[in-house]
Design an enzyme around this catalytic site. Structure first.
Site, PDB file in Angstrom:
ATOM      1  N   GLY A  11       0.502  -1.131  -0.180  1.00  0.00           N
ATOM      2  CA  GLY A  11       0.025   0.048   0.145  1.00  0.00           C
ATOM      3  C   GLY A  11       0.921   1.304   0.058  1.00  0.00           C
ATOM      4  O   GLY A  11       2.262   1.263  -0.011  1.00  0.00           O
ATOM      5  N   PHE A  12       0.192   2.458   0.108  1.00  0.00           N
ATOM      6  CA  PHE A  12       0.721   3.613  -0.041  1.00  0.00           C
ATOM      7  C   PHE A  12       1.772   3.992   1.059  1.00  0.00           C
ATOM      8  O   PHE A  12       3.178   3.906   0.577  1.00  0.00           O
ATOM      9  CB  PHE A  12      -0.090   4.872   0.114  1.00  0.00           C
ATOM     10  CG  PHE A  12       0.366   5.959   0.363  1.00  0.00           C
ATOM     11  CD1 PHE A  12       1.384   6.552  -0.500  1.00  0.00           C
ATOM     12  CD2 PHE A  12      -0.310   6.827   0.979  1.00  0.00           C
ATOM     13  CE1 PHE A  12       1.769   7.871  -0.110  1.00  0.00           C
ATOM     14  CE2 PHE A  12       0.198   8.164   1.443  1.00  0.00           C
ATOM     15  CZ  PHE A  12       1.410   8.698   0.822  1.00  0.00           C
ATOM     16  N   ASP A  33       0.903  -8.562   2.209  1.00  0.00           N
ATOM     17  CA  ASP A  33      -0.158  -7.568   1.716  1.00  0.00           C
ATOM     18  C   ASP A  33      -1.227  -8.610   0.909  1.00  0.00           C
ATOM     19  O   ASP A  33      -0.885  -9.507   0.144  1.00  0.00           O
ATOM     20  CB  ASP A  33       0.171  -6.638   0.726  1.00  0.00           C
ATOM     21  CG  ASP A  33      -0.666  -5.404   0.492  1.00  0.00           C
ATOM     22  OD1 ASP A  33      -0.418  -4.264   1.213  1.00  0.00           O
ATOM     23  OD2 ASP A  33      -2.072  -5.598   0.070  1.00  0.00           O
ATOM     24  N   GLY A  38      -3.842  -2.607  -2.368  1.00  0.00           N
ATOM     25  CA  GLY A  38      -2.463  -2.483  -2.468  1.00  0.00           C
ATOM     26  C   GLY A  38      -2.091  -3.053  -4.140  1.00  0.00           C
ATOM     27  O   GLY A  38      -2.945  -3.627  -4.770  1.00  0.00           O
ATOM     28  N   TYR A 147     -14.445   2.506  11.326  1.00  0.00           N
ATOM     29  CA  TYR A 147     -13.152   2.507  10.957  1.00  0.00           C
ATOM     30  C   TYR A 147     -12.407   3.132  12.257  1.00  0.00           C
ATOM     31  O   TYR A 147     -11.443   2.772  12.468  1.00  0.00           O
ATOM     32  CB  TYR A 147     -12.835   3.510   9.885  1.00  0.00           C
ATOM     33  CG  TYR A 147     -11.341   3.822   9.286  1.00  0.00           C
ATOM     34  CD1 TYR A 147     -10.535   2.839   8.923  1.00  0.00           C
ATOM     35  CD2 TYR A 147     -10.848   5.123   9.747  1.00  0.00           C
ATOM     36  CE1 TYR A 147      -9.239   3.225   8.620  1.00  0.00           C
ATOM     37  CE2 TYR A 147      -9.554   5.452   9.500  1.00  0.00           C
ATOM     38  CZ  TYR A 147      -8.732   4.428   8.924  1.00  0.00           C
ATOM     39  OH  TYR A 147      -7.300   4.927   8.650  1.00  0.00           O
ATOM     40  N   LYS A 151      -9.745   1.421  15.094  1.00  0.00           N
ATOM     41  CA  LYS A 151      -8.420   1.757  15.374  1.00  0.00           C
ATOM     42  C   LYS A 151      -8.269   2.085  16.963  1.00  0.00           C
ATOM     43  O   LYS A 151      -7.300   1.673  17.541  1.00  0.00           O
ATOM     44  CB  LYS A 151      -8.236   2.917  14.685  1.00  0.00           C
ATOM     45  CG  LYS A 151      -8.055   3.072  13.192  1.00  0.00           C
ATOM     46  CD  LYS A 151      -6.962   2.127  12.596  1.00  0.00           C
ATOM     47  CE  LYS A 151      -6.592   2.714  11.420  1.00  0.00           C
ATOM     48  NZ  LYS A 151      -5.383   1.350  10.685  1.00  0.00           N
TER      49      LYS A 151
HETATM   50  P1  NAD Z   1      -3.348   1.644   1.606  1.00  0.00           P
HETATM   51  O1  NAD Z   1      -4.732   1.455   1.283  1.00  0.00           O
HETATM   52  O2  NAD Z   1      -2.621   2.062   0.348  1.00  0.00           O
HETATM   53  O3  NAD Z   1      -2.526   0.538   2.266  1.00  0.00           O
HETATM   54  C1  NAD Z   1      -3.218  -0.468   2.967  1.00  0.00           C
HETATM   55  C2  NAD Z   1      -2.471  -1.828   2.519  1.00  0.00           C
HETATM   56  O4  NAD Z   1      -3.098  -2.830   3.237  1.00  0.00           O
HETATM   57  C3  NAD Z   1      -3.007  -2.120   1.077  1.00  0.00           C
HETATM   58  O5  NAD Z   1      -2.179  -2.304   0.156  1.00  0.00           O
HETATM   59  C4  NAD Z   1      -4.172  -3.225   1.131  1.00  0.00           C
HETATM   60  O6  NAD Z   1      -3.975  -4.198   0.008  1.00  0.00           O
HETATM   61  C5  NAD Z   1      -3.440  -3.797   2.486  1.00  0.00           C
HETATM   62  N1  NAD Z   1      -4.375  -4.897   3.208  1.00  0.00           N
HETATM   63  C6  NAD Z   1      -5.878  -4.430   3.365  1.00  0.00           C
HETATM   64  N2  NAD Z   1      -6.533  -5.428   4.186  1.00  0.00           N
HETATM   65  C7  NAD Z   1      -5.398  -6.404   4.304  1.00  0.00           C
HETATM   66  C8  NAD Z   1      -5.192  -7.632   5.082  1.00  0.00           C
HETATM   67  N3  NAD Z   1      -6.374  -8.161   5.823  1.00  0.00           N
HETATM   68  N4  NAD Z   1      -4.266  -8.383   5.054  1.00  0.00           N
HETATM   69  C9  NAD Z   1      -3.245  -7.989   4.370  1.00  0.00           C
HETATM   70  N5  NAD Z   1      -3.197  -6.663   3.862  1.00  0.00           N
HETATM   71  C10 NAD Z   1      -4.168  -5.917   3.694  1.00  0.00           C
HETATM   72  O7  NAD Z   1      -3.450   2.610   2.768  1.00  0.00           O
HETATM   73  P2  NAD Z   1      -2.463   3.528   3.267  1.00  0.00           P
HETATM   74  O8  NAD Z   1      -2.706   5.188   3.048  1.00  0.00           O
HETATM   75  O9  NAD Z   1      -1.031   3.550   3.250  1.00  0.00           O
HETATM   76  O10 NAD Z   1      -2.673   3.144   4.887  1.00  0.00           O
HETATM   77  C11 NAD Z   1      -1.622   2.491   5.689  1.00  0.00           C
HETATM   78  C12 NAD Z   1      -2.267   2.512   6.971  1.00  0.00           C
HETATM   79  O11 NAD Z   1      -2.249   3.841   7.554  1.00  0.00           O
HETATM   80  C13 NAD Z   1      -3.442   1.992   7.292  1.00  0.00           C
HETATM   81  O12 NAD Z   1      -3.593   1.256   8.512  1.00  0.00           O
HETATM   82  C14 NAD Z   1      -4.433   3.321   7.403  1.00  0.00           C
HETATM   83  O13 NAD Z   1      -5.556   2.988   8.263  1.00  0.00           O
HETATM   84  C15 NAD Z   1      -3.494   4.272   8.180  1.00  0.00           C
HETATM   85  N6  NAD Z   1      -3.774   5.605   8.075  1.00  0.00           N
HETATM   86  C16 NAD Z   1      -3.312   6.198   6.947  1.00  0.00           C
HETATM   87  C17 NAD Z   1      -3.842   7.586   6.617  1.00  0.00           C
HETATM   88  C18 NAD Z   1      -3.382   8.177   5.303  1.00  0.00           C
HETATM   89  O14 NAD Z   1      -3.602   9.523   5.371  1.00  0.00           O
HETATM   90  N7  NAD Z   1      -2.886   7.523   4.267  1.00  0.00           N
HETATM   91  C19 NAD Z   1      -4.306   8.247   7.621  1.00  0.00           C
HETATM   92  C20 NAD Z   1      -4.628   7.497   9.011  1.00  0.00           C
HETATM   93  C21 NAD Z   1      -4.255   6.286   8.916  1.00  0.00           C
END
Ligand code: NAD
Length: 314
Positions: A11-12, A33, A38, A147, A151
């Site tokens: 993911g990101f 992942d 992702g 959500y 958390k």
């Molecule tokens: P993203 O969607 O790009 O990354 C999340 C990754 O988790 C994805 O690649 C997805 O395929 C994988 N995934 C989901 N469920 C899964 C599972 N059960 N088993 C294995 N892989 C799984 O999102 P992101 O922005 O990179 O977020 C990363 C983390 O940061 C997350 O926990 C998110 O809640 C948290 N977060 C992000 C932000 C933001 O601004 N980007 C803000 C607050 C919290």
């Protein structure tokens, strides 16, 4: 050699953390992942020998236990989650299922020799702001959307595993983060992608809701510093840290800024406000984060310009 597990690493944010981790040859990184949001194209470019990718669902005990029992992990970064305002509202049961993943990760960590679990929580746990800036200890956690509840439960799990089993943790409460490789589910990458194609930019409500935007390098540097305990006066073991920028901007001003910086002819279009999950304001108290990164954070103008030079929206 340190062996590190990053969940959600395709993911990101997880993939950016993985890049940083593998740049140190003393780290061996296993990225897992389920590729639900992702993509393998986000995995590190370097073909080094100190990382590998395994497709795996953390919420499935048999799947994740097979990985965690095969490697002698020292540290775990649990970043996998269902994310995105729209997706989390449409699939609340899927979101709640992530509690299983958190429980699996902690159980398997306490039964192996994992030294610390790092967890990506969210600014969403604060809910509607009653207190600004939002402080890790004094601001109440008010949100009720699934959500944020997940958390919040995740945070309670980490604290409880420390209390009962002595498993160390660090909780990162991420505020809006942006950068290359972010999916278009998020406001910054969506607005930029539309502006660069001169298409209309949609805003829910009047756009007076404000956000702060943290460039991903600032997020990664702060979290990596926490991991390396490189900060002399602030150890982050068994602690919670807001990870975000503290310059507020309204969504309307963000759209205007992006249109101006991209020299776009896009028009701004308003739609009715979202029913829930679109908080009025968010503003982190960044005292701890600033100590961690030890340098100024990137301004929104600098961050947007970096993105325009490197527009990778996946
Ligand atoms: P993203 O969607 O790009 O990354 C999340 C990754 O988790 C994805 O690649 C997805 O395929 C994988 N995934 C989901 N469920 C899964 C599972 N059960 N088993 C294995 N892989 C799984 O999102 P992101 O922005 O990179 O977020 C990363 C983390 O940061 C997350 O926990 C998110 O809640 C948290 N977060 C992000 C932000 C933001 O601004 N980007 C803000 C607050 C919290």
């Amino acid at each position: 050699m340190r062996t590190i597990l990053i969940t959600g690493g395709a993911g990101f944010i997880g993939s950016c953390l993985a890049e940083k981790m593998i740049s140190d040859p003393d780290n061996y990184v296993v990225i897992v992942d389920d590729l639900s949001t992702g993509d393998v194209s986000k995995l590190p470019r370097a073909q080094g020998k100190n990382w590998r990718f395994i497709k795996c669902n953390c919420n499935d005990y048999r799947d994740i236990s097979a990985v965690m029992l095969s490697f002698p992990f020292d540290y775990v970064f649990h970043y996998a989650a269902v994310v995105g305002v729209q997706r989390t509202q449409h699939y609340p049961v899927k979101v709640l299922n992530d509690i299983k993943g958190i429980s699996n990760i902690l159980n398997l960590s306490k039964n192996s020799h994992v030294k610390r679990v790092y967890f990506s929580s969210s600014s969403e746990v604060y809910g509607e702001p009653v207190d600004l800036p939002q402080n890790e200890y004094t601001t109440p956690l008010n949100s009720r959307v699934p959500y944020a509840v997940v958390k919040n439960i995740g945070e309670a799990y980490l604290k409880s595993y420390y209390k009962e089993y002595g498993l160390d943790y660090t909780i990162f409460r991420f505020f809006n983060t942006y950068g290359p490789k972010q999916s278009r589910d998020f406001v910054m990458s969506r607005f930029l992608a539309f502006a660069m194609k001169n298409q209309n930019i949609t805003i829910y409500g009047d756009g007076t809701q404000s956000r702060t935007f943290c460039y991903v390098d600032d997020n990664i540097d702060a979290c990596y510093a926490s991991f390396r305990n490189s900060v002399i006066d602030h150890d982050t073991t068994n602690d919670i840290i807001n990870i975000g920028n503290d310059n507020e901007i309204t969504i309307l001003d963000l759209a205007k800024k992006i249109i101006q910086l991209t020299n776009s002819s896009s028009k701004i279009v308003h739609k009715p406000p979202l029913e829930e999950g679109d908080m009025n304001r968010r503003l982190p108290d960044t005292t701890k984060m600033r100590k961690l990164i030890g340098r100024p954070m990137l301004s929104i103008d600098e961050g947007i310009k970096k993105l325009i030079e490197n527009p990778v929206f996946l």
